[in-house]
Each structure stands twice: as structure tokens, then as C-alpha cells.
Design an enzyme around this catalytic site. Structure first.
Site, PDB file in Angstrom:
ATOM      1  N   CYS A 104      49.965  39.600  36.105  1.00  0.00           N
ATOM      2  CA  CYS A 104      50.586  38.447  35.999  1.00  0.00           C
ATOM      3  C   CYS A 104      51.177  38.072  35.001  1.00  0.00           C
ATOM      4  O   CYS A 104      52.980  37.913  34.622  1.00  0.00           O
ATOM      5  CB  CYS A 104      49.247  36.864  36.017  1.00  0.00           C
ATOM      6  SG  CYS A 104      48.702  37.123  37.300  1.00  0.00           S
TER       7      CYS A 104
HETATM    8  C1  UGA Z   1      46.093  34.943  33.970  1.00  0.00           C
HETATM    9  C2  UGA Z   1      45.976  33.704  32.970  1.00  0.00           C
HETATM   10  O1  UGA Z   1      45.015  33.302  32.239  1.00  0.00           O
HETATM   11  C3  UGA Z   1      45.702  32.477  34.420  1.00  0.00           C
HETATM   12  O2  UGA Z   1      45.244  31.556  33.639  1.00  0.00           O
HETATM   13  C4  UGA Z   1      46.497  33.048  34.970  1.00  0.00           C
HETATM   14  O3  UGA Z   1      45.863  31.804  36.591  1.00  0.00           O
HETATM   15  C5  UGA Z   1      46.926  34.200  36.196  1.00  0.00           C
HETATM   16  O4  UGA Z   1      47.442  34.813  34.767  1.00  0.00           O
HETATM   17  C6  UGA Z   1      47.974  34.857  36.826  1.00  0.00           C
HETATM   18  O5  UGA Z   1      49.296  34.017  36.467  1.00  0.00           O
HETATM   19  O6  UGA Z   1      48.215  34.539  37.882  1.00  0.00           O
HETATM   20  P1  UGA Z   1      44.750  37.289  34.261  1.00  0.00           P
HETATM   21  O7  UGA Z   1      46.231  37.870  34.361  1.00  0.00           O
HETATM   22  O8  UGA Z   1      43.974  37.245  35.325  1.00  0.00           O
HETATM   23  O9  UGA Z   1      45.113  35.667  34.099  1.00  0.00           O
HETATM   24  O10 UGA Z   1      44.294  37.309  32.731  1.00  0.00           O
HETATM   25  P2  UGA Z   1      43.816  37.232  31.257  1.00  0.00           P
HETATM   26  O11 UGA Z   1      42.101  37.198  30.545  1.00  0.00           O
HETATM   27  O12 UGA Z   1      45.268  36.156  30.868  1.00  0.00           O
HETATM   28  O13 UGA Z   1      44.600  38.326  30.852  1.00  0.00           O
HETATM   29  C7  UGA Z   1      45.801  38.831  30.425  1.00  0.00           C
HETATM   30  C8  UGA Z   1      45.652  40.274  29.852  1.00  0.00           C
HETATM   31  O14 UGA Z   1      45.775  39.952  28.255  1.00  0.00           O
HETATM   32  C9  UGA Z   1      45.163  41.211  29.977  1.00  0.00           C
HETATM   33  O15 UGA Z   1      45.285  42.688  29.446  1.00  0.00           O
HETATM   34  C10 UGA Z   1      44.143  40.814  28.331  1.00  0.00           C
HETATM   35  O16 UGA Z   1      43.048  41.953  28.048  1.00  0.00           O
HETATM   36  C11 UGA Z   1      44.985  41.285  27.561  1.00  0.00           C
HETATM   37  N1  UGA Z   1      44.795  39.792  26.422  1.00  0.00           N
HETATM   38  C12 UGA Z   1      44.237  38.269  26.794  1.00  0.00           C
HETATM   39  C13 UGA Z   1      44.778  40.594  25.430  1.00  0.00           C
HETATM   40  O17 UGA Z   1      45.058  41.664  24.823  1.00  0.00           O
HETATM   41  N2  UGA Z   1      43.474  39.626  23.856  1.00  0.00           N
HETATM   42  C14 UGA Z   1      43.833  38.122  24.095  1.00  0.00           C
HETATM   43  O18 UGA Z   1      43.662  37.452  22.908  1.00  0.00           O
HETATM   44  C15 UGA Z   1      43.121  37.843  25.706  1.00  0.00           C
END
Ligand code: UGA
Length: 444
Positions: free
Chosen positions: A269
């Protein structure tokens, strides 16, 4: 109410099994093998709680799977949850949206139910109006608002907590084109969540589409900004981005979430959505440099992890353990995982790479092939290694102690790319380098 979900990927499957806890649901996908497996109760993805809901949905017969759109004629609502992958220029590729819209239009042609089409797939502002509506109108022979309703209804679930997020979301966003769809959406969501459910925000279709891109772009911006702040922290011995992030996040206007420094964001995403949003803003003649910077910082982050490793040890000919391949814990999804650009760079530098992930190994093998060695456990992966790089904060990786690293590794150098270990404890006992930690050899 009878509901259909068109497109059984991560979002569609999680949505369908949850809706089926309340309403009779048919989930439809063109992939017949996937449909057959799901009918047999086989889950294609690693997602907590999914298997249980799939099984109970099938047993109660409230949930069914089909590869045909024929049953749409008897449905009250149709959720579009097909994929919108990146095209070469960063824009989204709309062929699945077009196919779904065309098929839905044709399938509801003789419906007397006035079904409402909800667009859940992530699309740039204007897509429901310029692509979905005309196709459904053309192939159904009906007008939006009379024969059928249409409503933008973006999805915010996260992989790894998809079921929880669907059953208890922070909000529901609706962008109806017509009164018919707004009325049905209210009945549907009130019936599903009850009277004390999440706040329902009603806006224009484009407003709803923009909420989705705005949310993902802002979350990705937080991650890239904290990764930039992490690099500044590294310039000052003893300064830790974790402290800085907490100090920032305690401001209630900013919040503590999404300030975890690391090797960058991955998944299906954020990278795709920020690229598409950048392309869309540029197409509007707007300055998208903030989004370009977010992506650029993210692209550089795996290389930065390699540089941190190189400061601690040479890579040429060394045995390097890469711990974690999924883009985050609790999923087997490796799409845009930062572990892969890291591994390619380590190999270019002459490193000998071995890898471990509790669930993403089968997917990783299709990409990495025979370029790396596949370990059977986290302990096995670090055995005899000269360098370990912790990339995904799985429990199995987080639970490796300094004693494990000291005992198993040939020369214990640990790069904590995800900040999953306590720097005081690990830094005292082994050569410990971490993203966002100003270097200071803490060993006595
Ligand atoms: C993300 C959004 O959080 C959801 O709300 C959304 O619905 C989804 O995309 C989508 O568009 O379908 P997701 O891709 O499952 O969800 O994962 P996240 O938990 O948001 O993490 C995304 C990335 O950011 C991961 O690689 C995670 O490790 C990284 N991240 C997240 C960080 O490096 N630091 C943080 O503080 C948070």
C-alpha cells in the site's frame, strides 16, 4: 441483506469473512483455483483470525465463494475490492477496476433490487466518477441513482490486523453519488456495527477517495521523517531516535504512532499509494515535492542500513544473516519489503547471505532463488555468521538474546534495523549498531 464482494485478495477476503458474521455474503474472484481452495476452507494468506471466520462462515452457509458474477442480480450491495497495482509511471493500473465495473454492470442488468456498488479499492480522486460510474451505467443500461447506487467507501485495514481493523475500525468514510446508496450504507453499517459503532463521515466521492490517499501519505510521511531524524540522531554519540520519537509523539497533536524508525516502509500500500498520489498531484499541476522526498528517503533507507553494517565490519566474503523477510510481522507478504533491496546490495558487496523468516520463506524463495541460503530457524540463521541484520520484528527474532548472538555467531556484530532490541543490554554485550542510534561502544 445479501452482500457480494468482488475481488478476493487481502482486503476482499478479510472484508467478506467479517461481513458474513452478520449478512449472507458471496465473495467472487476470477481466479477459479483460489475460489475452490476457499470453498474447501483453505486460507491463501497468513492473517490472524482469518481461518476461524472462514470456517465458521462456510459452516453456517452465510459465506460462499464463486467465480461467476451471476449471483449479483439478487444482491443488495456489491463491494469492489479488486487490486489497483502500480503502473510503470507510478499511476495506478485500473484494468481490474474496469473489468469489475463492466462485469457488475452486465450482471445487475436485470436486477430489480437497485443494488448499491461500494468502491473499496484504493483509487485516485475522480476514479469512481470517471471510470466506475460510466461503465456500470453502460453495461447495466441503468442510471446511477435510479437503477443502482454508487458510493466511494475506502478501506483502512492493515495487514496483520485485518480482521480486528474490519470489525472495529476508527471510522467509516462514505462518498455517495446518490441518496439510494447513502440510505443503504447507513442501514448496512448500523446493522453491522450497531448503534455505538465507529463515526461515519459522509463527504463527496472524491473527498472519500482523498481521505484514503491523504491517510496513507501522512502515515508514510511520518515514517520517512522519523527515518531522516534517525540519521541526524546517528551523528551524535549516545543520541537515540527512540527517545526523540517519544519526545515528539507525547505532543498530543502528533501522537506516538508511526514514529518507529527502521529500514523504511514496505507492503502493498504505502509505496504504491504515495507514488500514485504523487503522480495524481503532478497531473493536477501541483507541486508534489513533499511526496517525492518521502519516497526518496524510503528508497535510500536499505542502503543506509548497509552503510551502518559496513561501518561495523567489512562485507566481502562474510557470512551475513538477514533476519526477517516479510514487510512487517504477522504477515507472509513480501511485497516491497525492505529486506530485498538490502539483500541485493549485500550480495553486490560480496556478502554471503543466509535468510530466515517464520512464514515468508516460500514467497521469498520465488524471488531470491539460489542466491541465498535458507535457514530453518532464527538460531540456525545466525549460527557461524559474521554479521546479523534484524529486519522484521517477529517474536522469533526479537526473542534472540545477546547470549544467543554471542554463542552462535563467529563474530557477533548485530545491526538492529528495526529497533527491536534494548540498546543498553545488547550494546554492552556485543557489537551493536542500530538505525537512529548515535554510535557509542558501550561494551566495558
Ligand atoms: C497500511 C495502512 O496502515 C492501512 O491503514 C491501510 O488500509 C493499508 O496500508 C492499505 O492502504 O491497504 P499496511 O500496509 O498493512 O497498512 O501496513 P502498516 O502497518 O501501515 O505498515 C506499513 C509499513 O510501514 C511497514 O513496512 C512498516 O514496518 C512500516 N512502518 C510503520 C515503519 O517503518 N514505522 C512505523 O512507525 C510504522
Amino acid at each position: 441483506m445479501k452482500i457480494a464482494v468482488v475481488g478476493v485478495g487481502y482486503v476482499g477476503l478479510s472484508t467478506a469473512v467479517c461481513i458474513a458474521t452478520k449478512y449472507s455474503t458471496v465473495a467472487i474472484d476470477v481466479n477459479e483455483a483460489r475460489v475452490l481452495n476457499l470453498r474447501a476452507g483453505k486460507v491463501p494468506i497468513h492473517e490472524r483470525g482469518l481461518k476461524g471466520l472462514l470456517t465458521s462462515g462456510l459452516e453456517s452457509k452465510k459465506l460462499g465463494f464463486s467465480s461467476s458474477l451471476a449471483s449479483l442480480a439478487s444482491c443488495d450491495a456489491v463491494f469492489i475490492t479488486v487490486g489497483t497495482p502500480s503502473a510503470a509511471d507510478g499511476s495506478i493500473e485500473l484494468s481490474q477496476i474496469r473489468n469489475a465495473s463492466t462485469g457488475i454492470g452486465a450482471a445487475i442488468r436485470d436486477s430489480t433490487k437497485k443494488p448499491v456498488v461500494f468502491l473499496k479499492s484504493t483509487v485516485v480522486p475522480g476514479t469512481a466518477r470517471s471510470v466506475v460510474r460510466p461503465l456500470v451505467e453502460k453495461y447495466s443500461g441503468m442510471n446511477c441513482g435510479n437503477g443502482f447506487g454508487l458510493c466511494s467507501n475506502p478501506e483502512f485495514l492493515r495487514e496483520g490486523s485485518a480482521i480486528k481493523d474490519t470489525l472495529a475500525p476508527d471510522r467509516v468514510v462514505l462518498g455517495p453519488f446518490d441518496d439510494l446508496s447513502l440510505r443503504l450504507a447507513r442501514t448496512f453499517y448500523e446493522g453491522f456495527y450497531g448503534r455505538n459503532g465507529p463515526e461515519v463521515l459522509v463527504t463527496t466521492p472524491e473527498g472519500a477517495e482523498l481521505v484514503k490517499y491523504g491517510s496513507n501519505a501522512l502515515l508514510a510521511t511520518k515514517v520517512s521523517l522519523i527515518n531522516l531524524i534517525a540519521k541526524v540522531s546517528e551523528k551524535f554519540p549516545g543520541t537515540d531516535v527512540q527517545d526523540v520519537a517519544r519526545g515528539i509523539g507525547l505532543d498530543h497533536r502528533l501522537g506516538l504512532h508511526f514514529l518507529q524508525a527502521g529500514p523504511g516502509f514496505g507492503g502493498s500500500c504505502f509505496p504504491k499509494d504515495v507514488r500514485a498520489f504523487r503522480k495524481s498531484t503532478t497531473d493536477f499541476g501541483l507541486d508534489s515535492s513533499i511526496l517525492e522526498s518521502v519516497l526518496k528517503i524510503n528508497e535510500e533507507q536499505p542502503q543506509h542500513v548497509v552503510e551502518l553494517a559496513e561501518k561495523a565490519t567489512s562485507l566481502q566474503g562474510r557470512e551475513i544473516a538477514v533476519l526477517g523477510l516479510a514487510f512487517k510481522p504477522d504477515t507472509d507478504d513480501i511485497r516491497e519489503s525492505r529486506s530485498f533491496p538490502l539483500i541485493w546490495r549485500l550480495l553486490e558487496r560480496g556478502g554471503k547471505v543466509r535468510v530466515y523468516d517464520p512464514v515468508a520463506m516460500p514467497a521469498a524463495k520465488t524471488v531470491l532463488k539460489s542466491r541465498v541460503v535458507y535457514s530453518t530457524s532464527a538460531q540456525d540463521c545466525i549460527k557461524g555468521a559474521d554479521l546479523a541484520i534484524a529486519m522484521t520484528a517477529w517474536r522469533q527474532i526479537k526473542s534472540l538474546t545477546p547470549a544467543d548472538y554471542l554463542k552462535q555467531m563467529r563474530s557477533p556484530v548485530l545491526v538492529d534495523a528495526r529497533r527491536m532490541y534494548d540498546p543498553d543490554e545488547y550494546g554492552r554485550k556485543l557489537r551493536y549498531v542500530a538505525v537512529g542510534l548515535g554510535s557509542e561502544d558501550r561494551r566495558p
